[in-house]
Design a protein around this motif. Structure first.
Motif, PDB file in Angstrom:
ATOM      1  N   VAL A   1       0.835  -1.202   0.000  1.00  0.00           N
ATOM      2  CA  VAL A   1       0.000   0.000   0.000  1.00  0.00           C
ATOM      3  C   VAL A   1       0.872   1.255   0.000  1.00  0.00           C
ATOM      4  CG1 VAL A   1      -1.666   1.355   1.346  1.00  0.00           C
ATOM      5  CG2 VAL A   1      -2.001  -1.111   1.057  1.00  0.00           C
ATOM      6  N   SER A   2       1.942   1.230   0.797  1.00  0.00           N
ATOM      7  CA  SER A   2       2.824   2.404   0.849  1.00  0.00           C
ATOM      8  C   SER A   2       3.547   2.601  -0.476  1.00  0.00           C
ATOM      9  CB  SER A   2       3.828   2.277   2.003  1.00  0.00           C
ATOM     10  OG  SER A   2       4.806   1.285   1.734  1.00  0.00           O
ATOM     11  N   TRP A   3       3.954   1.511  -1.136  1.00  0.00           N
ATOM     12  CA  TRP A   3       4.606   1.628  -2.448  1.00  0.00           C
ATOM     13  C   TRP A   3       3.642   2.216  -3.473  1.00  0.00           C
ATOM     14  CZ3 TRP A   3       6.453  -4.169  -2.488  1.00  0.00           C
ATOM     15  CH2 TRP A   3       7.471  -4.334  -1.528  1.00  0.00           C
ATOM     16  N   ALA A   4       2.398   1.747  -3.426  1.00  0.00           N
ATOM     17  CA  ALA A   4       1.398   2.235  -4.385  1.00  0.00           C
ATOM     18  C   ALA A   4       1.141   3.723  -4.192  1.00  0.00           C
ATOM     19  CB  ALA A   4       0.106   1.446  -4.245  1.00  0.00           C
ATOM     20  N   ASP A   5       1.127   4.180  -2.941  1.00  0.00           N
ATOM     21  CA  ASP A   5       1.041   5.597  -2.608  1.00  0.00           C
ATOM     22  C   ASP A   5      -0.115   6.300  -3.318  1.00  0.00           C
ATOM     23  OD1 ASP A   5       1.827   7.918  -1.278  1.00  0.00           O
ATOM     24  OD2 ASP A   5       3.217   8.517  -2.878  1.00  0.00           O
ATOM     25  N   GLY A   6      -1.252   5.588  -3.377  1.00  0.00           N
ATOM     26  CA  GLY A   6      -2.448   6.191  -3.948  1.00  0.00           C
ATOM     27  C   GLY A   6      -2.506   6.205  -5.465  1.00  0.00           C
ATOM     28  N   ARG A   7      -1.472   5.692  -6.129  1.00  0.00           N
ATOM     29  CA  ARG A   7      -1.460   5.716  -7.601  1.00  0.00           C
ATOM     30  C   ARG A   7      -2.293   4.599  -8.198  1.00  0.00           C
ATOM     31  NH1 ARG A   7       4.733   5.380  -8.589  1.00  0.00           N
ATOM     32  NH2 ARG A   7       4.484   4.070  -6.726  1.00  0.00           N
ATOM     33  N   LEU A   8      -2.474   3.537  -7.442  1.00  0.00           N
ATOM     34  CA  LEU A   8      -3.389   2.467  -7.824  1.00  0.00           C
ATOM     35  C   LEU A   8      -3.958   1.863  -6.553  1.00  0.00           C
ATOM     36  CD1 LEU A   8      -1.503  -0.205  -7.189  1.00  0.00           C
ATOM     37  CD2 LEU A   8      -0.709   0.146  -9.516  1.00  0.00           C
ATOM     38  N   ILE A   9      -5.034   1.129  -6.708  1.00  0.00           N
ATOM     39  CA  ILE A   9      -5.731   0.530  -5.569  1.00  0.00           C
ATOM     40  C   ILE A   9      -5.090  -0.810  -5.242  1.00  0.00           C
ATOM     41  CG2 ILE A   9      -7.928  -0.478  -4.806  1.00  0.00           C
ATOM     42  CD1 ILE A   9      -9.278   1.561  -6.731  1.00  0.00           C
ATOM     43  N   VAL A  10      -4.788  -1.034  -3.984  1.00  0.00           N
ATOM     44  CA  VAL A  10      -4.354  -2.355  -3.525  1.00  0.00           C
ATOM     45  C   VAL A  10      -5.592  -3.089  -3.040  1.00  0.00           C
ATOM     46  CG1 VAL A  10      -2.942  -3.634  -1.884  1.00  0.00           C
ATOM     47  CG2 VAL A  10      -2.052  -1.531  -2.932  1.00  0.00           C
TER      48      VAL A  10
END
Length: 220
Positions: A179-188
């Protein structure tokens, strides 16, 4: 894509149409439609796709369709890539809202094939979910994959956060990393061991608004 603020969207994984009506009655807001769950899911028949779209859209629910030509690994031959492209076209014509696939190569994403299929899906107005092929990658490759998927505009990644069969409560620390890697750029989208009993807990721990599984809603 996500549910209303404060509401966890529950994506029910359906092997065919049989349990979809009950899942919708029980609160599923989206259906991931596939076949052959015993091998992790493959592309469902066109008839099943069309029937599911008719049913779900009439009930205000969305349909994501698995695009996977066979069970086994996630490295696909050129002939299998063509099959996936054709199946994606058929699913789009049947009216699905999105597609679910994952293509790997040499311990990472098969970037050329992923890019081709994502571009095809987006051109048809479909969302894309990277499926649990993601969990076949090691942590370093997963972090690289998140960057690639975000750059491609993939909407979400479905992940258990660990090996199949490990309780999701034990994979939450790694899921938080993802989730932290995605950082809001895609949904986990957490899945694999998420049930109607722990869905709110899992979503709350991760700060996500969508969960996935065959038991995310209570079925009789």
């Amino acid at each position: 894509m996500a549910g209303e603020k404060g509401v966890v969207l529950r994506e029910f994984c359906a092997e065919n149409l049989e349990r979809v009506p009950s899942a919708l009655d029980a609160g599923a807001g989206r259906i991931e439609l596939c076949d052959n769950l015993a091998v992790g899911g493959t592309t469902p028949s066109l008839g099943v796709i069309e029937a599911a779209v008719d049913l779900c859209h009439a009930r205000g629910a969305r349909v994501m369709c698995m695009i996977r030509p066979r069970g086994g690994g996630f490295e696909y031959s050129p002939a299998e890539a063509e099959i996936m492209a054709r199946d994606l076209s058929c699913a789009a014509e049947a009216g699905v809202d999105g597609v679910v696939f994952g293509c790997l190569r040499d311990g990472g994403l098969d970037s050329p094939l992923m890019g081709r299929l994502v571009e095809q899906a987006h051109a048809a107005g479909l969302e894309v979910t990277m499926h649990m092929a993601f969990d076949e990658l090691d942590a370093i490759a997963q972090r690289v994959a998140i960057e690639e998927l975000a750059a491609l505009g993939v909407e979400r990644v479905l992940t258990h956060g660990g090996l199949a069969g490990v309780p999701i409560e034990k994979t939450l620390p790694h899921l938080k990393e993802i989730v932290s890697w995605a950082d809001g750029r895609l949904i986990v989208l957490p899945g694999g061991g998420v049930t109607h009993k722990n869905a709110e807990l899992v979503a709350g721990e991760l700060g996500v608004s969508e969960v996935h599984g065959t038991r995310v809603v209570p079925l009789a």
